[in-house]
Design a protein around this motif. Structure first.
Motif, PDB file in Angstrom:
ATOM      1  N   LYS A 205      -4.463  64.041 -63.953  1.00 37.15           N
ATOM      2  CA  LYS A 205      -4.963  62.452 -63.737  1.00 37.15           C
ATOM      3  C   LYS A 205      -3.496  61.830 -64.138  1.00 37.15           C
ATOM      4  CE  LYS A 205      -9.683  62.836 -65.023  1.00 37.15           C
ATOM      5  NZ  LYS A 205     -10.797  62.701 -66.156  1.00 37.15           N
TER       6      LYS A 205
ATOM      7  N   LEU B  27     -10.127  62.143 -56.000  1.00 42.32           N
ATOM      8  CA  LEU B  27     -11.526  62.404 -55.138  1.00 42.32           C
ATOM      9  C   LEU B  27     -11.601  63.121 -54.073  1.00 42.32           C
ATOM     10  CD1 LEU B  27     -12.517  58.793 -55.865  1.00 42.32           C
ATOM     11  CD2 LEU B  27     -13.408  60.777 -57.331  1.00 42.32           C
TER      12      LEU B  27
ATOM     13  N   CYS C  80     -12.931  67.919 -64.199  1.00 41.30           N
ATOM     14  CA  CYS C  80     -12.667  66.689 -64.141  1.00 41.30           C
ATOM     15  C   CYS C  80     -13.993  65.714 -64.335  1.00 41.30           C
ATOM     16  CB  CYS C  80     -11.949  66.061 -62.852  1.00 41.30           C
ATOM     17  SG  CYS C  80     -10.229  66.691 -62.427  1.00 41.30           S
ATOM     18  N   CYS C  81     -14.824  66.243 -63.808  1.00 39.89           N
ATOM     19  CA  CYS C  81     -16.360  65.415 -64.093  1.00 39.89           C
ATOM     20  C   CYS C  81     -16.439  64.387 -63.383  1.00 39.89           C
ATOM     21  CB  CYS C  81     -16.713  65.620 -65.453  1.00 39.89           C
ATOM     22  SG  CYS C  81     -17.672  67.173 -65.798  1.00 39.89           S
ATOM     23  N   ILE C  82     -15.924  64.148 -62.088  1.00 36.19           N
ATOM     24  CA  ILE C  82     -16.087  62.940 -61.504  1.00 36.19           C
ATOM     25  C   ILE C  82     -16.248  63.232 -59.752  1.00 36.19           C
ATOM     26  CG2 ILE C  82     -14.565  61.483 -62.615  1.00 36.19           C
ATOM     27  CD1 ILE C  82     -12.232  62.007 -60.629  1.00 36.19           C
TER      28      ILE C  82
ATOM     29  N   ARG D 129     -17.487  61.095 -55.991  1.00 38.09           N
ATOM     30  CA  ARG D 129     -17.693  59.680 -55.335  1.00 38.09           C
ATOM     31  C   ARG D 129     -19.246  59.679 -55.297  1.00 38.09           C
ATOM     32  NH1 ARG D 129     -13.207  61.549 -51.654  1.00 38.09           N
ATOM     33  NH2 ARG D 129     -11.877  59.608 -51.567  1.00 38.09           N
TER      34      ARG D 129
ATOM     35  N   CYS E 190     -22.262  67.856 -65.845  1.00 42.04           N
ATOM     36  CA  CYS E 190     -21.273  66.625 -66.156  1.00 42.04           C
ATOM     37  C   CYS E 190     -21.978  65.233 -66.429  1.00 42.04           C
ATOM     38  CB  CYS E 190     -20.452  66.197 -65.016  1.00 42.04           C
ATOM     39  SG  CYS E 190     -19.224  67.560 -64.651  1.00 42.04           S
TER      40      CYS E 190
ATOM     41  N   THR F  75     -19.558  57.297 -66.085  1.00 45.81           N
ATOM     42  CA  THR F  75     -18.216  58.009 -65.893  1.00 45.81           C
ATOM     43  C   THR F  75     -18.136  58.980 -64.877  1.00 45.81           C
ATOM     44  OG1 THR F  75     -18.145  57.808 -68.366  1.00 45.81           O
ATOM     45  CG2 THR F  75     -16.673  59.332 -67.478  1.00 45.81           C
ATOM     46  N   VAL F  76     -19.042  59.632 -64.515  1.00 45.02           N
ATOM     47  CA  VAL F  76     -19.100  60.822 -63.621  1.00 45.02           C
ATOM     48  C   VAL F  76     -19.195  60.390 -62.105  1.00 45.02           C
ATOM     49  CG1 VAL F  76     -20.073  62.922 -62.653  1.00 45.02           C
ATOM     50  CG2 VAL F  76     -19.941  62.288 -65.117  1.00 45.02           C
TER      51      VAL F  76
ATOM     52  N   VAL G 257     -18.312  57.664 -59.238  1.00 45.39           N
ATOM     53  CA  VAL G 257     -17.314  56.728 -59.034  1.00 45.39           C
ATOM     54  C   VAL G 257     -17.374  55.991 -57.762  1.00 45.39           C
ATOM     55  CG1 VAL G 257     -14.702  56.389 -58.721  1.00 45.39           C
ATOM     56  CG2 VAL G 257     -15.633  58.295 -60.315  1.00 45.39           C
TER      57      VAL G 257
ATOM     58  N   LEU H  25      -8.391  54.717 -59.564  1.00 45.77           N
ATOM     59  CA  LEU H  25      -8.880  55.677 -60.571  1.00 45.77           C
ATOM     60  C   LEU H  25      -7.985  55.526 -61.807  1.00 45.77           C
ATOM     61  CD1 LEU H  25      -9.308  58.748 -58.480  1.00 45.77           C
ATOM     62  CD2 LEU H  25     -11.026  57.237 -59.558  1.00 45.77           C
TER      63      LEU H  25
ATOM     64  N   LEU I 129      -9.135  56.493 -65.272  1.00 43.15           N
ATOM     65  CA  LEU I 129      -9.187  57.914 -65.805  1.00 43.15           C
ATOM     66  C   LEU I 129      -8.224  58.577 -66.469  1.00 43.15           C
ATOM     67  CD1 LEU I 129     -10.649  59.287 -62.259  1.00 43.15           C
ATOM     68  CD2 LEU I 129     -11.951  58.384 -64.329  1.00 43.15           C
TER      69      LEU I 129
END
Length: 194
Positions: free
Chosen positions: A45, A57, A115-117, A119, A173, A181-182, A184, A190, A193
């Motif tokens: 990140k 993403l 990363c636990c993100i 879209r 996550c 947070t997860v 996005v 970003l 992050l």
């Protein structure tokens, strides 16, 4: 039966090759950093082009795609040259896809669970495709192809099973870090992050 496709792009669209941040080393006894460092995503990140814009993403979306098709061999990806990190990923090499339908290689999802993100649109789409919708859509899309059946029922069932694994990973996550947070927004910068 195996096959290949060759793509010729006009010279005005030169491509640039990038090493995938979650690529494998392919050296016996040598692990990639992401394989032993659970905080590896934090370092990614902070590295351009993953520190802002859509690229991280896109990597997450690619991991989900690769997990569904069983492609554990994503060591590079392409983008349009001199795009400043703004163009989408171009996935040209999917050669290790649809191998053993009984093998679900969880490490393909490393970028997702580290990363636990994700879209919001990707999350919504994968939830729409659960309960057999994905395999039904794939079966329908391939039904008129001259070489049908392209995928076996085992491969289609594997895609449905792997999709549920992706959903379970994202839910884990969300439980750990929270929805805000997860999930996005698609066009969100970003920088938050870091």
């Amino acid at each position: 039966m195996e096959g290949s496709v060759t793509l010729w792009l006009p010279d005005i669209w030169p491509l640039q090759k990038h090493r995938h941040p979650w690529g494998r080393t392919y050296r016996e006894g040598k692990l990639a950093r992401w394989e032993y460092d659970e905080s590896y995503c934090d370092a990614v990140k902070k590295t351009p082009p993953y520190d802002s814009g859509p690229r991280l993403l896109d990597i997450i979306d690619t991991a989900i795609f690769d997990h569904l098709i069983g492609n554990a061999d994503r060591h590079h990806y392409e983008s349009f040259q001199d795009d400043g990190g703004a163009s989408m990923l171009i996935l040209l090499d999917n050669a290790k896809s649809f191998g053993n339908p009984s093998l679900d290689e969880r490490s393909i999802l490393a970028s997702v669970y580290q990363c636990c993100i994700i879209r919001v649109s990707t999350w919504n789409r994968i939830n729409y495709l659960k309960n057999g919708v994905l395999s039904t859509a794939m079966r329908t899309a391939m039904s008129h192809d001259p070489i049908t059946p392209i995928l076996t029922d085992s491969h289609l069932e594997a895609m449905d099973r792997r999709l549920m694994s992706v959903i379970a990973t994202i839910k884990q996550c969300i439980e750990q870090f929270g929805t805000d947070t997860v999930l996005v927004e698609d066009r969100m910068k970003l920088s938050h992050l870091k």
